[in-house]
Design an enzyme around this catalytic site. Structure first.
Site, PDB file in Angstrom:
ATOM      1  N   ASP A  16       0.856  -1.182   0.000  1.00  0.00           N
ATOM      2  CA  ASP A  16       0.000   0.000   0.000  1.00  0.00           C
ATOM      3  C   ASP A  16       0.894   1.234   0.000  1.00  0.00           C
ATOM      4  O   ASP A  16       2.003   1.204   0.554  1.00  0.00           O
ATOM      5  CB  ASP A  16      -0.865   0.024   1.267  1.00  0.00           C
ATOM      6  CG  ASP A  16      -2.002  -0.984   1.198  1.00  0.00           C
ATOM      7  OD1 ASP A  16      -2.107  -1.696   0.188  1.00  0.00           O
ATOM      8  OD2 ASP A  16      -2.778  -1.035   2.170  1.00  0.00           O
ATOM      9  N   ARG A  31     -11.539   7.202   3.823  1.00  0.00           N
ATOM     10  CA  ARG A  31     -11.839   6.273   2.723  1.00  0.00           C
ATOM     11  C   ARG A  31     -11.921   7.066   1.427  1.00  0.00           C
ATOM     12  O   ARG A  31     -12.550   8.125   1.386  1.00  0.00           O
ATOM     13  CB  ARG A  31     -13.193   5.595   3.046  1.00  0.00           C
ATOM     14  CG  ARG A  31     -13.670   4.549   2.100  1.00  0.00           C
ATOM     15  CD  ARG A  31     -12.866   3.265   2.070  1.00  0.00           C
ATOM     16  NE  ARG A  31     -12.438   2.702   3.345  1.00  0.00           N
ATOM     17  CZ  ARG A  31     -13.181   1.931   4.136  1.00  0.00           C
ATOM     18  NH1 ARG A  31     -14.415   1.635   3.807  1.00  0.00           N
ATOM     19  NH2 ARG A  31     -12.719   1.449   5.262  1.00  0.00           N
ATOM     20  N   HIS A  76      -5.721   8.473   6.785  1.00  0.00           N
ATOM     21  CA  HIS A  76      -6.487   8.873   5.596  1.00  0.00           C
ATOM     22  C   HIS A  76      -7.951   8.525   5.774  1.00  0.00           C
ATOM     23  O   HIS A  76      -8.309   7.676   6.585  1.00  0.00           O
ATOM     24  CB  HIS A  76      -5.932   8.176   4.344  1.00  0.00           C
ATOM     25  CG  HIS A  76      -6.046   6.674   4.382  1.00  0.00           C
ATOM     26  ND1 HIS A  76      -7.216   6.004   4.090  1.00  0.00           N
ATOM     27  CD2 HIS A  76      -5.143   5.716   4.692  1.00  0.00           C
ATOM     28  CE1 HIS A  76      -7.005   4.695   4.199  1.00  0.00           C
ATOM     29  NE2 HIS A  76      -5.761   4.490   4.578  1.00  0.00           N
ATOM     30  N   TRP A  88     -13.443  -1.471  -1.926  1.00  0.00           N
ATOM     31  CA  TRP A  88     -12.592  -1.769  -0.774  1.00  0.00           C
ATOM     32  C   TRP A  88     -12.884  -3.163  -0.193  1.00  0.00           C
ATOM     33  O   TRP A  88     -14.033  -3.532   0.000  1.00  0.00           O
ATOM     34  CB  TRP A  88     -12.816  -0.686   0.302  1.00  0.00           C
ATOM     35  CG  TRP A  88     -11.941  -0.872   1.496  1.00  0.00           C
ATOM     36  CD1 TRP A  88     -10.710  -0.327   1.692  1.00  0.00           C
ATOM     37  CD2 TRP A  88     -12.224  -1.686   2.635  1.00  0.00           C
ATOM     38  NE1 TRP A  88     -10.203  -0.753   2.883  1.00  0.00           N
ATOM     39  CE2 TRP A  88     -11.107  -1.593   3.492  1.00  0.00           C
ATOM     40  CE3 TRP A  88     -13.301  -2.488   3.018  1.00  0.00           C
ATOM     41  CZ2 TRP A  88     -11.036  -2.263   4.706  1.00  0.00           C
ATOM     42  CZ3 TRP A  88     -13.228  -3.163   4.224  1.00  0.00           C
ATOM     43  CH2 TRP A  88     -12.096  -3.035   5.056  1.00  0.00           C
ATOM     44  N   ASP A 108       0.426   3.904   1.646  1.00  0.00           N
ATOM     45  CA  ASP A 108       0.403   4.641   2.909  1.00  0.00           C
ATOM     46  C   ASP A 108       1.128   3.906   4.037  1.00  0.00           C
ATOM     47  O   ASP A 108       1.028   4.300   5.194  1.00  0.00           O
ATOM     48  CB  ASP A 108      -1.053   4.952   3.311  1.00  0.00           C
ATOM     49  CG  ASP A 108      -1.946   3.733   3.299  1.00  0.00           C
ATOM     50  OD1 ASP A 108      -1.439   2.601   3.414  1.00  0.00           O
ATOM     51  OD2 ASP A 108      -3.180   3.905   3.171  1.00  0.00           O
ATOM     52  N   MET A 134       0.846   3.670   9.341  1.00  0.00           N
ATOM     53  CA  MET A 134      -0.061   3.936   8.217  1.00  0.00           C
ATOM     54  C   MET A 134      -0.415   5.417   8.254  1.00  0.00           C
ATOM     55  O   MET A 134      -0.915   5.909   9.275  1.00  0.00           O
ATOM     56  CB  MET A 134      -1.343   3.105   8.262  1.00  0.00           C
ATOM     57  CG  MET A 134      -2.155   3.282   6.976  1.00  0.00           C
ATOM     58  SD  MET A 134      -3.841   2.682   7.023  1.00  0.00           S
ATOM     59  CE  MET A 134      -3.586   0.939   6.904  1.00  0.00           C
ATOM     60  N   GLU A 137     -10.044  -8.508  -1.122  1.00  0.00           N
ATOM     61  CA  GLU A 137      -9.048  -9.003  -2.087  1.00  0.00           C
ATOM     62  C   GLU A 137      -7.833  -9.609  -1.385  1.00  0.00           C
ATOM     63  O   GLU A 137      -7.246 -10.584  -1.865  1.00  0.00           O
ATOM     64  CB  GLU A 137      -8.654  -7.883  -3.061  1.00  0.00           C
ATOM     65  CG  GLU A 137      -7.571  -6.905  -2.643  1.00  0.00           C
ATOM     66  CD  GLU A 137      -7.875  -6.062  -1.411  1.00  0.00           C
ATOM     67  OE1 GLU A 137      -9.066  -5.859  -1.117  1.00  0.00           O
ATOM     68  OE2 GLU A 137      -6.933  -5.614  -0.744  1.00  0.00           O
ATOM     69  N   ASP A 138      -7.487  -9.062  -0.217  1.00  0.00           N
ATOM     70  CA  ASP A 138      -6.327  -9.594   0.515  1.00  0.00           C
ATOM     71  C   ASP A 138      -6.642 -10.960   1.137  1.00  0.00           C
ATOM     72  O   ASP A 138      -5.802 -11.865   1.139  1.00  0.00           O
ATOM     73  CB  ASP A 138      -5.843  -8.592   1.581  1.00  0.00           C
ATOM     74  CG  ASP A 138      -6.977  -8.070   2.462  1.00  0.00           C
ATOM     75  OD1 ASP A 138      -8.163  -8.219   2.084  1.00  0.00           O
ATOM     76  OD2 ASP A 138      -6.684  -7.527   3.544  1.00  0.00           O
TER      77      ASP A 138
END
Ligand code: UD2
Ligand code: MN
Length: 358
Positions: free
Chosen positions: A209, A306, A304, A271, A211, A301, A274-275
């Site tokens: 990612d 969404r 942030h 969102w 971030d 992280m 997928e992981d």
């Protein structure tokens, strides 16, 4: 008679002395040969060790992994007066310049020029390889991206120097989703893989990612004999694993591991999920996930909200329940996309792509 007895014992003593001398010489000879063997074996052992570290050890079912050449061959057969790299040894398993825990500040204003100046050894496209030794792995770092330029600056500022201290032969690929359609992280990662392998013989793929900034440079961005999850202790989750099966954030797969699971799903739009799908793929192919400890595996992280057009995917639970049935048809073997633009900067290769629609 007495004389002849004495002569007889003298003869025996002499024979014994000659015999012992012979045994002595034999021992020295055997010891010498053994020493040679030990040196040779220890060299082989170091190779095997570095193969284990580089993820070269693998199950009998996988494709053979390229074994690093032994140093002796490199000096004799491959050296040439112009090519210095052939005289280099493999980099050590433990890079010498690591600093351990790092302070990560994300409040300052950064410019790309400052970051470029701080990384003079980077080559066009965000490429680097150490000058003093041959890296243990060739690593492609792949970042899924859209409208996160501030985060990217912090990533570049903090992580490029870390990767160089880690003595990796690496390239950085920012895979930027074109347009404002629904975000598709996993498909962008597949595209990153497909584009990176066209450029260089990468052996290891680190998917990160934008971030997530490592807080300890001993967490080496490389692959292992099993898939690696690197972001084990993220500040956002109170520096601990939110659940045992998590594989999101930053993870590393060798080419063999990636191909064995047919890459990632292209069908997770928006969102989440997928992981977990990747985790299901790994388990269903008999692999397991390895992690550094939670001290070395600390990450920050960048805060942030969404993003727009990345709303939680309502289909995600249903999809994760069927990974096993769908994975052989949905992955890198069914990947379709269009490259819109390629930008080569000293800090990165940014590839803008049209991923299509759900
Ligand atoms: C978690 C996971 C992440 C992923 C996501 C679900 C961790 C530490 N992170 O992160 O890996 O599984 O959940 O999809 O477990 N991005 C953009 N622009 C966008 C949207 C996303 O660049 O508009 C990229 C960016 O690299 C970002 C990543 O996608 O870091 C994940 O998105 P996120 O940060 O919104 O998701 P998050 O923090 O919940
Ligand atoms: Mn995030």
């Amino acid at each position: 008679m007495g004389d002849s007895v004495n002569f007889g014992s003298l003869h025996k003593v002499c024979t014994l002395v000659v015999f012992l001398g012979f045994v002595h010489l034999l021992c020295i000879f055997i010891y010498y040969v053994k020493t040679l063997d030990i040196q040779y074996l220890s060299m082989r052992f170091q190779n095997i060790q570095s193969r284990v570290q580089t993820g070269a050890e693998w199950t009998a079912t996988s494709a053979p992994y390229r074994e690093p050449d032994p140093p002796v061959t490199k000096h004799s057969a491959l050296s040439s007066p112009v090519d210095n790299s052939s005289k280099l040894d493999m980099c050590p398993d433990q890079p010498p310049d690591l600093e351990g825990p790092m302070v990560i500040e994300v409040s300052q204003t950064l410019s790309l020029d400052i970051i470029r100046a701080k990384n003079p050894e980077l080559l066009e496209g965000g490429r680097y390889k150490p000058k003093s030794c041959i890296s243990l792995q060739k690593v492609a770092i792949i970042i899924p991206f859209r409208h996160r330029d501030e985060h990217l600056k912090f990533w570049l500022y903090y992580v490029h120097p870390v990767l160089q201290r880690q003595q990796l032969d690496y390239g950085l690929y920012i895979i930027n989703q074109d347009g404002e359609g629904t975000f598709n992280r996993a498909k962008l990662l597949n595209i990153g893989y497909a584009e990176a392998v066209k450029e260089y013989e990468y052996e290891c793929f680190v998917f990160s990612d934008v971030d997530l900034i490592p807080m300890d440079d001993r967490n080496i961005y490389k692959c292992s004999s099993q898939p690696r999850h690197l972001s084990v202790a993220v500040d956002k989750f109170g520096f601990r694993l939110p659940y045992a099966q998590i594989f999101g954030g930053v993870s590393a797969l060798t080419k063999e591991q990636y191909l064995k699971i047919n890459g990632f799903s292209n069908n997770y739009w928006g969102w989440g999920g997928e992981d977990d799908d990747v985790y299901n793929r790994l388990i269903s192919k008999g692999m397991s996930v390895v992690r550094p400890n939670s001290e070395v595996g600390k990450f920050r992280m960048i805060r942030h909200k969404r993003d727009e057009n990345n709303e939680p995917n309502p289909q995600r639970f249903d999809r994760i329940a069927h990974t096993k049935e769908t994975m052989d048809k949905d992955g890198v073997n069914s990947l379709v996309y269009q490259v819109v633009r390629v930008e080569k900067d000293k800090l990165y290769t940014k590839i803008t792509v049209d991923v299509g629609k759900p």
